[in-house]
Enzyme design. Structure first.
Site, short mmCIF file in Angstrom:
data_model
loop_
_atom_site.label_atom_id
_atom_site.label_comp_id
_atom_site.label_asym_id
_atom_site.label_seq_id
_atom_site.Cartn_x
_atom_site.Cartn_y
_atom_site.Cartn_z
CE LYS A 136 -0.18 0.08 5.34
NZ LYS A 136 -1.12 0.13 6.66
NE ARG B 8 -7.12 0.77 12.35
CZ ARG B 8 -5.36 0.87 11.69
NH1 ARG B 8 -5.42 1.78 10.95
NH2 ARG B 8 -5.43 -0.13 10.74
CE1 TYR C 220 15.38 31.83 4.59
CE2 TYR C 220 14.92 29.40 4.51
CZ TYR C 220 15.02 30.93 4.13
OH TYR C 220 15.65 31.38 2.06
CG MET D 119 11.82 23.96 -0.33
SD MET D 119 11.25 25.82 -1.81
CE MET D 119 9.33 26.42 -0.55
#
Length: 383
Positions: free
Chosen positions: A39, A137, A265, A313
């Site tokens: 999956k 669930r 940063y 990033m």
């Protein structure tokens, strides 16, 4: 020249981990079938990339019809189990055409099967009936399970039925007792009324509880991908698992920090002394966690070092102070295997970031090139 970051998929490690799953799952049930759970695009590894390594599995398990179609396109003719079952009446036509097995966990799905039988009485399905024995669930609560089983037995398009449940605490304890005990006792009490094959074992249960479980089908997931399901109690080395994905890049810049200077940063890291740092081409846009703190382990030229400052990033900083020979072009392994054979388990990196290995491997983004390390896959008999 392309950016140096890569995700490497190790087929030999995938095949090795599958053999570990088979050996563990068959401790109590010698002929247990072991399915490879693929999956989420094989936990971020890519179904097409892992297929060659998993061809010795007894079946595959996943969630999406689209992913099942990809497996069939690769040539797989064996069983494919849809773990969350069918989501619509239309799904039954796909399951019929693709010869897919699926779970049934709700009364409305049984109604769909009845409707489908009117139009396709020649269809034949292998159905896994899911019990909610405490996970809360999906699944029929024990009081409704027997009725669902009987209703499914009445349908001519149901070729076979298998009992199914999922452990919530197989990776540890629950209230001071084995994490499987409270669910397994409930499950066993119910299924003894209807003799049929059983599937209960996930990765944690395969590794920790196979000697006491009766599971004709084991569903091996995260363990196949080089992550320990009960980390930190056990590491991949304890379970003899191997890392299957390496996220690696290179140093693209070097800076010297003086005491009191910051990097990145937010200036959330200040050097306490003169430091030599490397800038690596990897950031949160590549899937590395922005929240990973200073000190999160990395391997530089196969040697242990750590993250410095905030992840950007596209870049992150690492400590080169103790590595005078490392420079621009040096290998940086964010998790996985270094070129010299050193290993940084994905679980260690995940823990530092407050998450689990599952999330890291699934989060690698599309802009990262994937390559397959296709060195010899070990034969099944060699495991």
């Amino acid at each position: 020249m392309s950016r140096p970051i890569q995700a490497v998929i190790h087929l030999d490690a995938l095949a090795h981990n599958l053999q570990v799953a088979k050996q563990s799952a068959r401790q109590n049930v010698s002929d247990a079938h072991v399915y490879a759970v693929v999956k989420a695009n094989a936990y971020g590894h890519g179904i097409e990339r892992v297929y060659e390594a998993f061809k010795q599995a007894d079946g595959f398990a996943l969630l999406d019809i689209a992913e099942a179609k990809r497996l069939r396109a690769l040539g797989w003719q064996g069983d494919i189990l849809m773990l969350e079952g069918i989501f619509s009446l239309q799904d039954l036509l796909d399951c019929h055409q693709l010869k897919l097995s699926f779970s049934i966990h709700s009364a409305h799905q049984i109604d769909w099967l009845r409707q489908f039988q009117y139009s396709y009485p020649q269809a034949q399905f292998d159905v896994f009936v899911k019990m909610n024995s405490g996970m809360n669930r999906l699944g029929f609560i024990p009081e409704a399970y027997a009725e669902a089983w009987v209703e499914l037995q009445k349908l001519s398009i149901v070729r076979s039925l298998t009992h199914m449940m999922h452990f919530s605490d197989a990776d540890g304890e629950r209230f001071g007792e084995s994490g499987i005990q409270y669910q397994y006792q409930c499950f066993q009490h119910m299924v003894q009324q209807f003799p049929a094959p059983v599937t209960v074992s996930n990765s944690a249960a395969i590794l920790r509880h196979s000697t006491v479980l009766q599971s004709n089908i084991a569903r091996s997931g995260i363990m196949l991908y080089g992550s320990s399901p009960d980390y930190p109690q056990h590491t991949i080395h304890d379970w003899q698992l191997q890392p299957t994905m390496t996220l690696r890049t290179e140093i693209i810049g070097v800076q010297t920090l003086q005491a009191g200077q910051s990097v990145g940063y937010g200036s959330n890291f200040l050097a306490e002394k003169t430091m030599r740092i490397g800038i690596a081409a990897c950031g949160y846009a590549d899937g590395y966690q922005r929240v990973s703190p200073t000190g999160t382990q990395v391997l530089i030229d196969g040697q242990t070092s750590g993250l410095i400052g905030r992840v950007s990033m596209d870049m992150l900083a690492v400590d080169l102070t103790h590595l005078p020979d490392s420079d621009i072009g040096s290998e940086v392994v964010l998790w996985g295997k270094a070129s010299n054979g050193a290993v940084l388990p994905i679980d260690d990196v995940a823990k530092a970031s407050g998450t689990v290995g599952y999330e890291l491997m699934c989060a690698v983004t599309q802009r990262v090139p994937f390559i397959v390390d296709a060195r010899r896959i070990p034969a099944e008999s060699a495991a």
